[in-house]
Design a protein around this motif. Structure first.
Motif, short mmCIF file in Angstrom:
data_model
loop_
_atom_site.label_atom_id
_atom_site.label_comp_id
_atom_site.label_asym_id
_atom_site.label_seq_id
_atom_site.Cartn_x
_atom_site.Cartn_y
_atom_site.Cartn_z
N LEU A 143 52.89 38.26 96.80
CA LEU A 143 54.25 38.61 96.14
C LEU A 143 55.33 38.50 97.52
O LEU A 143 56.47 38.18 97.42
CB LEU A 143 54.41 39.87 95.60
CG LEU A 143 53.51 39.83 94.37
CD1 LEU A 143 53.94 41.31 93.80
CD2 LEU A 143 54.50 39.05 93.41
N VAL A 144 54.91 38.88 98.78
CA VAL A 144 55.72 39.20 99.88
C VAL A 144 56.57 38.06 100.13
O VAL A 144 57.87 38.24 100.30
CB VAL A 144 54.97 39.86 100.89
CG1 VAL A 144 54.41 38.79 101.76
CG2 VAL A 144 56.05 40.77 101.72
N GLY A 145 56.34 36.98 99.88
CA GLY A 145 56.99 35.66 100.33
C GLY A 145 57.92 35.23 99.13
O GLY A 145 58.55 34.07 99.51
N GLU A 146 57.86 35.90 98.25
CA GLU A 146 58.69 35.56 96.98
C GLU A 146 58.14 34.21 96.55
O GLU A 146 59.24 33.22 96.63
CB GLU A 146 60.11 35.47 97.39
CG GLU A 146 60.47 37.08 97.80
CD GLU A 146 62.13 37.12 98.08
OE1 GLU A 146 62.55 36.14 97.85
OE2 GLU A 146 62.40 38.40 98.44
N PRO A 147 57.13 33.70 96.38
CA PRO A 147 56.72 32.44 95.84
C PRO A 147 57.01 31.94 94.69
O PRO A 147 57.53 32.65 93.75
CB PRO A 147 55.18 32.55 95.99
CG PRO A 147 54.88 33.90 95.38
CD PRO A 147 56.12 34.78 96.00
N ALA A 148 57.06 30.74 94.45
CA ALA A 148 57.59 29.86 93.29
C ALA A 148 56.46 30.25 92.09
O ALA A 148 56.54 30.26 90.96
CB ALA A 148 57.65 28.32 93.35
N ILE A 149 55.07 30.40 92.61
CA ILE A 149 54.04 30.50 91.63
C ILE A 149 53.17 31.42 92.11
O ILE A 149 52.80 31.34 93.56
CB ILE A 149 53.48 29.15 91.12
CG1 ILE A 149 52.38 29.43 90.01
CG2 ILE A 149 52.70 28.36 92.47
CD1 ILE A 149 51.85 27.93 89.37
N GLN A 157 50.22 45.44 107.76
CA GLN A 157 50.10 44.19 108.60
C GLN A 157 49.39 43.33 107.75
O GLN A 157 49.73 42.00 108.11
CB GLN A 157 49.10 44.73 109.72
CG GLN A 157 49.71 45.63 110.73
CD GLN A 157 48.71 46.12 111.82
OE1 GLN A 157 47.63 46.35 111.71
NE2 GLN A 157 49.21 46.29 113.02
N ASN A 158 48.41 43.47 106.86
CA ASN A 158 47.84 42.31 105.97
C ASN A 158 48.84 41.75 105.10
O ASN A 158 49.04 40.54 104.97
CB ASN A 158 46.73 42.83 104.99
CG ASN A 158 45.35 43.07 105.65
OD1 ASN A 158 44.79 41.96 105.61
ND2 ASN A 158 44.87 43.77 106.27
N VAL A 159 49.70 42.69 104.45
CA VAL A 159 50.74 42.04 103.59
C VAL A 159 51.80 41.14 104.48
O VAL A 159 52.63 40.06 103.86
CB VAL A 159 51.41 43.28 102.96
CG1 VAL A 159 52.58 42.72 102.29
CG2 VAL A 159 50.53 43.92 101.90
N GLU A 160 52.13 41.72 105.71
CA GLU A 160 52.95 41.13 106.58
C GLU A 160 52.58 39.61 107.12
O GLU A 160 53.58 38.84 107.43
CB GLU A 160 53.28 41.97 107.71
CG GLU A 160 54.40 41.33 108.49
CD GLU A 160 54.63 42.33 109.55
OE1 GLU A 160 55.75 42.11 110.38
OE2 GLU A 160 53.73 43.16 109.98
N LEU A 161 51.55 39.38 107.01
CA LEU A 161 50.96 38.04 107.73
C LEU A 161 51.59 36.84 107.25
O LEU A 161 52.07 35.95 108.15
CB LEU A 161 49.22 37.91 107.40
CG LEU A 161 48.42 38.65 108.69
CD1 LEU A 161 47.04 38.20 108.20
CD2 LEU A 161 48.77 37.94 110.05
N PRO A 162 51.70 36.43 105.91
CA PRO A 162 52.48 35.30 105.47
C PRO A 162 53.93 35.38 105.93
O PRO A 162 54.34 34.16 106.26
CB PRO A 162 52.38 35.53 104.03
CG PRO A 162 51.42 36.55 103.57
CD PRO A 162 51.34 37.42 104.58
N LEU A 163 54.68 36.33 106.24
CA LEU A 163 55.92 36.31 106.91
C LEU A 163 55.64 36.06 108.05
O LEU A 163 56.73 35.42 108.90
CB LEU A 163 56.54 37.57 106.73
CG LEU A 163 56.65 38.05 105.04
CD1 LEU A 163 57.36 39.33 104.98
CD2 LEU A 163 57.01 36.83 104.22
N VAL A 164 55.03 36.50 109.11
CA VAL A 164 54.65 36.36 110.23
C VAL A 164 54.37 34.61 110.86
O VAL A 164 55.09 34.15 111.54
CB VAL A 164 53.33 36.94 111.07
CG1 VAL A 164 53.26 36.58 112.56
CG2 VAL A 164 53.65 38.44 110.95
N TYR A 165 53.82 34.29 109.80
CA TYR A 165 53.62 32.56 109.96
C TYR A 165 54.90 31.91 109.73
O TYR A 165 55.06 30.68 110.15
CB TYR A 165 52.66 32.17 108.91
CG TYR A 165 51.21 32.85 109.21
CD1 TYR A 165 50.72 32.73 110.75
CD2 TYR A 165 50.21 32.94 108.25
CE1 TYR A 165 49.33 33.13 110.66
CE2 TYR A 165 48.99 33.50 108.42
CZ TYR A 165 48.73 33.63 109.73
OH TYR A 165 47.36 34.03 110.06
#
Length: 228
Positions: free
Chosen positions: A161-167, A107-115
């Motif tokens: 990493l989960v959001g596949e960021p540019a940096i 759930q912690n890792v998922e948070l950026p994707l929830v947003y």
């Protein structure tokens, strides 16, 4: 045509002002970060490292100067647009992990994707892949308090990493870890860089800084040394 740097700053300043004192945290910084680069920022406490990282990651605005992402000037964007770009393009790794104790690892890792309001199935697939990448898939249902410091930092890396960021922006990522766990996190960061991730890391550890491809030293809010 040459590709624009992921991030470029020119004549950047940051002044913190209270009723009694004016503090010049950054004083005319020029810097670029290219795609696929591994940059380390070093310097004594109070030199402006964390302030610079916050501006690079769109968490704060400079007092003056120019900040560009892939050639687009950030000063022309409102707070909402900056927040959206930050969520989509930046992965943060903090010294204090910043995990939510009441949530599970996944759930912690998922948070950026929830947003981002991504579909549930896509979120779950990305979370599983990120946890596998950092060697924490077997701890997906655990809570942060059930993990060691090194394991918590691996979860924090997966969240970045989960959001596949540019940096990936890392602020003292080994600062709260013992030498063994710190080395493990640096090996993971090395692997991410070798796989193509762009990384900017603030650190006090000179041995870890030497693993970067380029090092910038700050003092009194200025770049005083730079070498590759």
């Amino acid at each position: 045509m040459q590709q624009a740097p992921v991030i470029q700053i020119k004549a950047l300043t940051k002044i913190f002002q209270t009723e009694d004192i004016e503090t010049h945290a950054l004083a005319g910084i020029d810097l670029h970060i290219d795609s696929g680069e591994f940059l380390a920022i070093i310097g004594p406490s109070g030199s402006g490292k964390t302030t610079l990282l916050a501006i690079l990651g769109l968490m704060d605005r400079p007092t003056s100067g120019e900040l560009s992402w892939r050639g687009e000037r950030m000063g022309e964007l409102d707070d909402g647009a900056l927040s959206l770009l930050r969520n989509q393009e930046v992965g943060f790794i903090f010294q204090t992990f910043n995990l939510i104790g009441d949530l599970s690892v996944e759930q912690n890792v998922e948070l950026p994707l929830v947003y981002r309001r991504l579909p549930r199935l896509e979120r779950r697939q990305r979370v599983a892949a990120a946890l596998e990448r950092v060697g924490m898939a077997h701890r997906a249902r655990h809570r942060p308090g059930q993990l060691s410091g090194g394991q918590q930092q691996r979860v924090a890396v997966a969240r970045a990493l989960v959001g596949e960021p540019a940096i990936l922006l890392a602020d003292e990522p080994t600062g709260n870890l013992d030498s063994v766990n710190g080395e493990g996190i640096m090996e993971l960061i090395d692997e991410l860089h070798q796989a193509g991730s762009t990384i900017c890391m603030v650190t006090h550890n000179l041995e870890f800084a030497r693993r970067a491809r380029r090092t910038v030293r700050l003092a009194d809010g200025r770049i005083v040394d730079e070498h590759s």
